[in-house]
Design a protein around this motif. Structure first.
Motif, PDB file in Angstrom:
ATOM      1  N   PHE A 144       5.497  -6.138  -3.835  1.00  0.00           N
ATOM      2  CA  PHE A 144       5.379  -5.900  -2.429  1.00  0.00           C
ATOM      3  C   PHE A 144       6.641  -5.807  -1.493  1.00  0.00           C
ATOM      4  O   PHE A 144       7.472  -6.706  -1.668  1.00  0.00           O
ATOM      5  CB  PHE A 144       4.646  -7.127  -1.296  1.00  0.00           C
ATOM      6  N   ILE A 145       6.574  -4.342  -0.841  1.00  0.00           N
ATOM      7  CA  ILE A 145       7.800  -4.043  -0.373  1.00  0.00           C
ATOM      8  C   ILE A 145       7.861  -4.012   1.024  1.00  0.00           C
ATOM      9  O   ILE A 145       7.012  -3.315   1.671  1.00  0.00           O
ATOM     10  CB  ILE A 145       8.200  -2.568  -0.973  1.00  0.00           C
ATOM     11  N   GLY A 146       8.437  -4.716   1.871  1.00  0.00           N
ATOM     12  CA  GLY A 146       8.473  -4.760   3.397  1.00  0.00           C
ATOM     13  C   GLY A 146       7.843  -5.974   3.895  1.00  0.00           C
ATOM     14  O   GLY A 146       6.703  -6.249   3.883  1.00  0.00           O
ATOM     15  N   LEU A 147       8.589  -6.823   4.609  1.00  0.00           N
ATOM     16  CA  LEU A 147       8.101  -8.324   4.870  1.00  0.00           C
ATOM     17  C   LEU A 147       8.415  -8.350   6.353  1.00  0.00           C
ATOM     18  O   LEU A 147       8.490  -9.197   6.991  1.00  0.00           O
ATOM     19  CB  LEU A 147       8.610  -9.414   4.075  1.00  0.00           C
ATOM     20  N   GLY A 148       7.958  -7.271   7.076  1.00  0.00           N
ATOM     21  CA  GLY A 148       8.032  -7.350   8.615  1.00  0.00           C
ATOM     22  C   GLY A 148       6.874  -8.210   9.368  1.00  0.00           C
ATOM     23  O   GLY A 148       6.060  -8.690   8.672  1.00  0.00           O
ATOM     24  N   ASN A 149       6.480  -7.666  10.575  1.00  0.00           N
ATOM     25  CA  ASN A 149       5.498  -8.503  11.212  1.00  0.00           C
ATOM     26  C   ASN A 149       4.152  -8.440  10.618  1.00  0.00           C
ATOM     27  O   ASN A 149       3.299  -9.297  10.723  1.00  0.00           O
ATOM     28  CB  ASN A 149       5.403  -8.053  12.714  1.00  0.00           C
ATOM     29  N   MET A 150       4.005  -7.016   9.987  1.00  0.00           N
ATOM     30  CA  MET A 150       2.664  -6.960   9.264  1.00  0.00           C
ATOM     31  C   MET A 150       2.683  -7.232   7.657  1.00  0.00           C
ATOM     32  O   MET A 150       1.844  -7.848   7.090  1.00  0.00           O
ATOM     33  CB  MET A 150       2.326  -5.451   9.416  1.00  0.00           C
ATOM     34  N   GLY A 151       3.940  -6.705   7.114  1.00  0.00           N
ATOM     35  CA  GLY A 151       3.962  -7.026   5.800  1.00  0.00           C
ATOM     36  C   GLY A 151       3.827  -8.507   5.211  1.00  0.00           C
ATOM     37  O   GLY A 151       3.385  -8.904   4.158  1.00  0.00           O
ATOM     38  N   LEU A 152       4.436  -9.415   5.990  1.00  0.00           N
ATOM     39  CA  LEU A 152       4.832 -10.813   5.505  1.00  0.00           C
ATOM     40  C   LEU A 152       3.488 -11.577   5.646  1.00  0.00           C
ATOM     41  O   LEU A 152       2.933 -12.196   4.512  1.00  0.00           O
ATOM     42  CB  LEU A 152       5.613 -11.600   6.654  1.00  0.00           C
ATOM     43  N   GLY A 177       7.133  -3.506 -13.803  1.00  0.00           N
ATOM     44  CA  GLY A 177       6.141  -4.423 -14.405  1.00  0.00           C
ATOM     45  C   GLY A 177       4.998  -4.889 -13.780  1.00  0.00           C
ATOM     46  O   GLY A 177       4.150  -5.346 -14.348  1.00  0.00           O
ATOM     47  N   ALA A 178       5.074  -4.189 -12.493  1.00  0.00           N
ATOM     48  CA  ALA A 178       3.846  -4.411 -11.496  1.00  0.00           C
ATOM     49  C   ALA A 178       2.484  -3.492 -12.034  1.00  0.00           C
ATOM     50  O   ALA A 178       2.847  -2.224 -12.260  1.00  0.00           O
ATOM     51  CB  ALA A 178       4.169  -4.039 -10.201  1.00  0.00           C
ATOM     52  N   ASP A 179       1.369  -3.971 -11.734  1.00  0.00           N
ATOM     53  CA  ASP A 179       0.368  -2.976 -11.685  1.00  0.00           C
ATOM     54  C   ASP A 179       0.136  -2.092 -10.642  1.00  0.00           C
ATOM     55  O   ASP A 179      -0.029  -1.064 -10.728  1.00  0.00           O
ATOM     56  CB  ASP A 179      -1.179  -3.912 -12.050  1.00  0.00           C
ATOM     57  N   VAL A 180       0.619  -2.560  -9.679  1.00  0.00           N
ATOM     58  CA  VAL A 180       0.470  -2.148  -8.432  1.00  0.00           C
ATOM     59  C   VAL A 180       1.691  -2.499  -7.480  1.00  0.00           C
ATOM     60  O   VAL A 180       1.927  -3.590  -7.545  1.00  0.00           O
ATOM     61  CB  VAL A 180      -0.951  -2.532  -7.374  1.00  0.00           C
ATOM     62  N   VAL A 181       2.273  -1.630  -6.545  1.00  0.00           N
ATOM     63  CA  VAL A 181       3.241  -1.908  -5.719  1.00  0.00           C
ATOM     64  C   VAL A 181       2.702  -1.523  -4.471  1.00  0.00           C
ATOM     65  O   VAL A 181       2.165  -0.455  -4.152  1.00  0.00           O
ATOM     66  CB  VAL A 181       4.730  -1.309  -5.936  1.00  0.00           C
ATOM     67  N   ILE A 182       2.733  -2.302  -3.303  1.00  0.00           N
ATOM     68  CA  ILE A 182       2.475  -2.140  -1.899  1.00  0.00           C
ATOM     69  C   ILE A 182       3.462  -1.975  -1.010  1.00  0.00           C
ATOM     70  O   ILE A 182       4.231  -2.986  -1.014  1.00  0.00           O
ATOM     71  CB  ILE A 182       1.406  -3.130  -1.253  1.00  0.00           C
ATOM     72  N   SER A 183       3.717  -0.958  -0.428  1.00  0.00           N
ATOM     73  CA  SER A 183       4.809  -0.865   0.717  1.00  0.00           C
ATOM     74  C   SER A 183       4.235  -0.839   2.194  1.00  0.00           C
ATOM     75  O   SER A 183       3.318  -0.399   2.365  1.00  0.00           O
ATOM     76  CB  SER A 183       5.574   0.544   0.377  1.00  0.00           C
ATOM     77  N   MET A 184       5.128  -1.571   2.808  1.00  0.00           N
ATOM     78  CA  MET A 184       4.549  -1.862   4.624  1.00  0.00           C
ATOM     79  C   MET A 184       5.916  -1.816   5.071  1.00  0.00           C
ATOM     80  O   MET A 184       6.498  -2.808   5.346  1.00  0.00           O
ATOM     81  CB  MET A 184       3.703  -3.059   4.582  1.00  0.00           C
ATOM     82  N   LEU A 185       6.431  -0.554   5.537  1.00  0.00           N
ATOM     83  CA  LEU A 185       7.458  -0.207   6.026  1.00  0.00           C
ATOM     84  C   LEU A 185       7.441   0.374   7.470  1.00  0.00           C
ATOM     85  O   LEU A 185       6.446   0.952   7.786  1.00  0.00           O
ATOM     86  CB  LEU A 185       8.336   0.417   5.002  1.00  0.00           C
ATOM     87  N   ALA A 186       8.509   0.526   7.986  1.00  0.00           N
ATOM     88  CA  ALA A 186       8.429   0.572   9.608  1.00  0.00           C
ATOM     89  C   ALA A 186       8.154   2.358   9.859  1.00  0.00           C
ATOM     90  O   ALA A 186       7.508   2.706  10.847  1.00  0.00           O
ATOM     91  CB  ALA A 186       9.670   0.303  10.256  1.00  0.00           C
ATOM     92  N   ALA A 232       1.138   2.959 -13.303  1.00  0.00           N
ATOM     93  CA  ALA A 232       0.852   1.909 -12.410  1.00  0.00           C
ATOM     94  C   ALA A 232       0.721   2.822 -10.933  1.00  0.00           C
ATOM     95  O   ALA A 232       0.898   4.104 -10.694  1.00  0.00           O
ATOM     96  CB  ALA A 232       2.288   1.266 -12.265  1.00  0.00           C
ATOM     97  N   VAL A 233       0.351   2.032  -9.991  1.00  0.00           N
ATOM     98  CA  VAL A 233      -0.064   2.612  -8.582  1.00  0.00           C
ATOM     99  C   VAL A 233       0.727   2.286  -7.536  1.00  0.00           C
ATOM    100  O   VAL A 233       0.869   1.101  -7.367  1.00  0.00           O
ATOM    101  CB  VAL A 233      -1.591   2.347  -8.323  1.00  0.00           C
ATOM    102  N   HIS A 234       1.143   3.371  -6.668  1.00  0.00           N
ATOM    103  CA  HIS A 234       1.769   2.657  -5.302  1.00  0.00           C
ATOM    104  C   HIS A 234       0.814   2.852  -4.112  1.00  0.00           C
ATOM    105  O   HIS A 234       0.113   4.131  -4.320  1.00  0.00           O
ATOM    106  CB  HIS A 234       3.143   3.816  -5.273  1.00  0.00           C
ATOM    107  N   VAL A 235       0.655   1.930  -3.380  1.00  0.00           N
ATOM    108  CA  VAL A 235      -0.168   1.753  -2.341  1.00  0.00           C
ATOM    109  C   VAL A 235       0.776   2.023  -1.335  1.00  0.00           C
ATOM    110  O   VAL A 235       1.440   0.881  -0.825  1.00  0.00           O
ATOM    111  CB  VAL A 235      -1.243   0.576  -2.271  1.00  0.00           C
ATOM    112  N   SER A 236       0.641   2.743  -0.341  1.00  0.00           N
ATOM    113  CA  SER A 236       1.407   2.899   0.759  1.00  0.00           C
ATOM    114  C   SER A 236       0.497   2.627   1.936  1.00  0.00           C
ATOM    115  O   SER A 236      -0.360   3.279   2.582  1.00  0.00           O
ATOM    116  CB  SER A 236       1.985   4.338   1.253  1.00  0.00           C
ATOM    117  N   SER A 237       0.929   1.472   2.620  1.00  0.00           N
ATOM    118  CA  SER A 237       0.204   0.956   3.895  1.00  0.00           C
ATOM    119  C   SER A 237       1.113   1.292   5.217  1.00  0.00           C
ATOM    120  O   SER A 237       0.607   0.869   6.051  1.00  0.00           O
ATOM    121  CB  SER A 237      -0.063  -0.458   3.839  1.00  0.00           C
TER     122      SER A 237
END
Length: 295
Positions: free
Chosen positions: A5-13, A56-65, A88-93
């Motif tokens: 999980f990439i991005g731990l802002g107001n939404m990502g955390l 090593g992740a099956d999925v990586v999720i990004s939640m950035l500004a 593996a899959v990148h999910v961009s939120s």
């Protein structure tokens, strides 16, 4: 599932917290590592780079500004793209431009990786309560693979087809509706207030007659009570999103004059130093132009 999980802002955390609570094995990355502390305490691993979070992740999720942050964290040096394995899959939120979504689609495909666009509707409190609405698009097999993760994040999910950028068009269109709604609410509250009507009374009328969706009612309340801090979504980000709406409209040859008005509204707010207030602070700009002082 092993999730980066990439991005731990107001939404990502809160999104990452809910994935961890659902039993997924989580590795997180954030530019400011201190924000990862609460997740580390609950068992998450903290990575030093986005590439490490993806490895090593099956999925990586990004939640950035914004586009710049996504470009840097995904495609830049030590970006997630470099660490994500084949298959593996990148999910961009993140709320990003259609053009960047298409660039990510090509980059991941060329590396044998999957890419799914899955932006969300909802403020941080909705993310914390798992009440987001997720919209997603991408190759069917990849969408089905990540569906269990997306269903953890919210109260519902709309699948828009196999072209990832379709979800970005819908997200930008939705944010345009919200911004337009706040402009209309701001003008209505300014008019009634300057005519001697207490904002709480007009809010009562609004809630009784017009409100049908929590998001509409919530923004009316913020404008009525002038509660623009702490922000759930900043005016600077509102300016960014309306600019992306205009870019998408230009690309599709769709005139959007109200979006141009909203861009100028938000640009004025940012120029006046209000960029870090909630984007509903458009209400303060309208009230100021009407000669009303902050209550």
């Amino acid at each position: 599932m092993k999730v980066g999980f990439i991005g731990l802002g107001n939404m990502g955390l809160p999104m990452a917290k809910n994935l961890l609570a659902a039993g997924h094995e989580l590795t997180v990355w954030n530019r400011t590592q201190a924000k990862a502390g609460p997740l580390r305490e609950k068992g998450a691993r903290v990575a030093n780079t986005p590439a490490e979070a993806a490895r090593g992740a099956d999925v990586v999720i990004s939640m950035l500004a914004d586009d710049h942050a996504v470009q840097d964290a995904v495609l830049g040096k030590d970006g997630a793209h470099a660490g994500l394995g084949k298959g593996a899959v990148h999910v961009s939120s993140s709320t990003i431009s259609v053009a960047l979504s298409e660039k990510l689609t090509e980059a991941h495909a060329s590396a044998g990786q999957g890419y799914v666009s899955a932006p969300v509707f909802g403020r941080p409190e909705a993310a914390d309560a798992k009440q987001l609405w997720v919209i997603t698009s991408g190759p069917r097999a990849d969408v089905e693979r990540v569906r269990p993760l997306l269903e953890v994040l919210g109260r519902g999910l709309t699948v828009l087809g196999e072209k990832p950028s379709a979800a970005n068009v819908v997200k930008l269109s939705g944010n345009f509706l919200i911004a337009s709604m706040m402009e209309a609410l701001s003008e209505a509250f300014a008019l009634t207030r300057k005519s001697g009507i207490e904002p709480k009374l007009f809010l009562e009328v609004f809630q009784s007659v017009f409100a049908r969706a929590p998001i509409f009612e919530r923004y009316a309340q913020l404008i009525a009570e002038e509660k623009y801090s702490p922000p759930g979504f900043t005016m600077k980000l509102g300016l960014k999103d309306v600019g992306l709406v205009l870019d998408a409209g230009r690309g599709a040859e769709v005139p959007m004059p109200l979006a141009s008005l909203l861009r100028d509204q938000y640009l004025g707010g940012v120029a006046q130093g209000h960029g870090d207030l909630d984007w509903s602070a458009i209400g303060a700009l309208v009230a100021e132009r009407a000669g009303l002082k902050k209550r």
